[in-house]
Design a protein around this motif. Structure first.
Motif: not given
Lengths: 166, 359
Positions: B45-49, B100-106
């Motif tokens: 249901l979530e969008d992804t990269y 720096h970037y990080k994914l958290d819960h999409g």
């Protein structure tokens, strides 16, 4: 609700807005307008064709009706002409007859009148000839009678006798 | 004869069933599958990269992802563009220049080099969220669908140039276009004004329908259950309604004719609120229908793996199959409803009344 707001992604919204509005504008120019215009033209063409066909049918019917009418009229005219001709013939014959009759009676009348007048003239001629003749006879008789006295007297006497008788 | 055979088969199934379900494995694995399915649905249901098609776990316990990465576009003191493969599906920190970037819960958060993410009491990440304009899976799908629609319909338009009857796919699409015109636009908007709205109505109809249908393919596409997408569409409907509205429309909102003066004052705020509620309902309806459909369908498919028995699995297969067919209908129905209601609102905006009659 809170979850919905949290789920709301600005980036997705941005791209959706950009792409969708772009799609609407592009499709409007390259697809919807030409398609709808073509369909509309086609529909009006069909409509026109149908009404033209209906008109043609109507015209045909009118033409047929006209033809029928013309035929009827022509027939009636022929009838009328024939009738007229017949009548004309009859009247001509009739009038010729009466004219002939009139002419004949006129001729007869003329002839009668001529005969009458000839007769009258003849009678007048006859009368004058008879009178002349009788005068000349009377002259010769009178001359002879007058040569002798007795005879003269006798004549006067008979003349008188006659005169009294008349 | 036939029904007798069926009865026998069912009886047989009932006898075999306990053994089959026993063969299903231990209790622990079952709960594992349950949570895995739940996580999978949530993830879906979530969008992804990245454009993930499917993923699996190897015998060594390594997650393998099949798909391709998509570009990440961030506005963080200047434009940052990099491939989403740098996140390694959320497992590692993406180093882009100094940032720096990080994914958290999409979601993408700005972090330090180690990728530390701090949480508040309500378990929300407190890290800075840069403005995210990435080409996500949904954006990518929207692009593909837009291209597809443009390609199909501009080609269809070209076939009209040679003849008044379309050829190829236009033969199927033309009746649908005409349906939108004759059964959605004209009855709701009226013959006088409908032409101005046709482009929007047709595009919305085909866009929503295509994207809903794509959502039913095994590609795992899921666009219309993003509130941002339905919000955008509903907002456009609202904006078009508002900016093309005639005097009568505003008159009916602020100074309703045919009712007592006092009632007009009461009605005005209600009517004004109504103009917002209408597109809001559009937004929620499309979102909720498609989300619910996806959740139920995926749950039923998941049930097949939980039951692991002939009867249970085949039953949930039949249910999932039936629901799948129903979802096909829903995909078209939601597109129809969205277009139809939009047309209705446009119709109310351009409607002309004879005043002052009783309402």
């Amino acid at each position: 609700m809170e979850k919905l707001i949290e789920q709301f992604s600005l980036g997705l919204f941005f791209w959706q807005l950009l792409l969708f509005v772009g799609l609407v504008l592009l499709l409007k120019k390259f697809a919807w307008k030409p398609i709808l215009d073509a369909v509309e033209t086609r529909e009006s063409d069909i409509k026109d064709a149908i009404s033209a066909a209906a008109d043609a049918k109507k015209d045909m019917e009118n033409l047929q009706a006209d033809n029928q009418k013309l035929l009827k009229e022509a027939r009636a005219e022929r009838e009328a002409m024939l009738k007229e001709a017949r009548e004309l013939k009859n009247t001509m014959i009739e009038s010729a007859k009466t004219e002939a009759k009139e002419e004949a009676s006129k001729l007869v009348a003329h002839a009668q009148a001529a005969i009458e007048s000839e007769k009258k003239a003849a009678i007048a001629d006859l009368k004058s000839v008879v009178a002349e003749l009788s005068i000349s006879i009377a002259e010769t008789v009178v001359r002879e009678e007058l040569s002798d006295k007795s005879k003269q007297e006798k004549l006067v006497e008979s003349m008188l006798k006659d005169a009294t008788l008349n | 004869m036939r029904s007798k055979l069926t009865t026998r088969l069912i009886t047989l199934l009932f006898f075999i069933l306990p053994f089959l379900s026993m063969a299903g494995g231990e209790k622990g694995a079952e709960t594992d599958i349950k949570s895995e399915i739940k996580a999978y649905i949530q993830h879906h249901l979530e969008d992804t990269y990245d454009f993930g098609l499917w993923s699996y776990t190897t015998d060594e316990g390594v997650h393998e992802y099949i798909g391709f990465p998509l570009p990440v576009i961030l506005w963080d003191n200047g434009l940052q563009v990099f491939s989403s493969s740098k996140f390694h599906h959320g497992e590692s920190v993406a180093h882009v220049g100094d940032a720096h970037y990080k994914l958290d819960h999409g979601k993408i958060y700005k972090t330090d080099a180690e990728g530390t993410i701090t949480y508040d009491e309500t378990h929300h990440a407190t890290n800075v969220k840069p403005l995210d304009l990435s080409i996500t899976k949904n954006v990518f799908t929207i692009m593909i669908v837009s291209l597809l629609l443009f390609f199909v319909f501009s080609r269809m338009a070209k076939t009209y140039k040679s003849s008044s009857i379309p050829s190829g796919i236009g033969r199927i699409l033309e009746p649908i276009v005409l349906y939108v015109r004759d059964d959605i636009a004209i009855p709701n908007i009226g013959k006088k004004h409908y032409k101005r709205y046709m482009s929007y109505l047709l595009t919305v109809f085909f866009f929503v329908w295509t994207i809903n249908l794509l959502g039913l393919t095994p590609l795992g596409i899921n666009v219309t259950n993003n509130i941002a997408v339905t919000f955008c569409l509903a907002m456009l409907t609202y904006l078009i309604t508002t900016f093309t509205a005639k005097k009568d429309y505003w008159m009916h909102i602020f100074w309703m004719p045919g009712v007592p003066k006092l009632m007009r004052l009461v009605l005005a705020p209600i009517e004004l609120l109504g103009t917002f509620i209408k597109p809001f309902s559009l937004m929620i309806r499309l979102y909720a229908n498609i989300t619910a459909g996806h959740i139920v369908l995926m749950s039923l498919i998941g049930l097949m793996f939980i039951f692991k028995s002939w009867l249970g699995s085949s039953l949930s297969f039949v249910l999932a199959f039936g629901l799948g067919i129903l979802e096909l209908l829903v995909a078209a129905l939601q597109a129809y409803i969205f277009t139809m209601l939009s047309a209705l609102y446009f119709g109310s905006a351009v409607e002309e009344h004879d005043h002052d009659h009783a309402h």
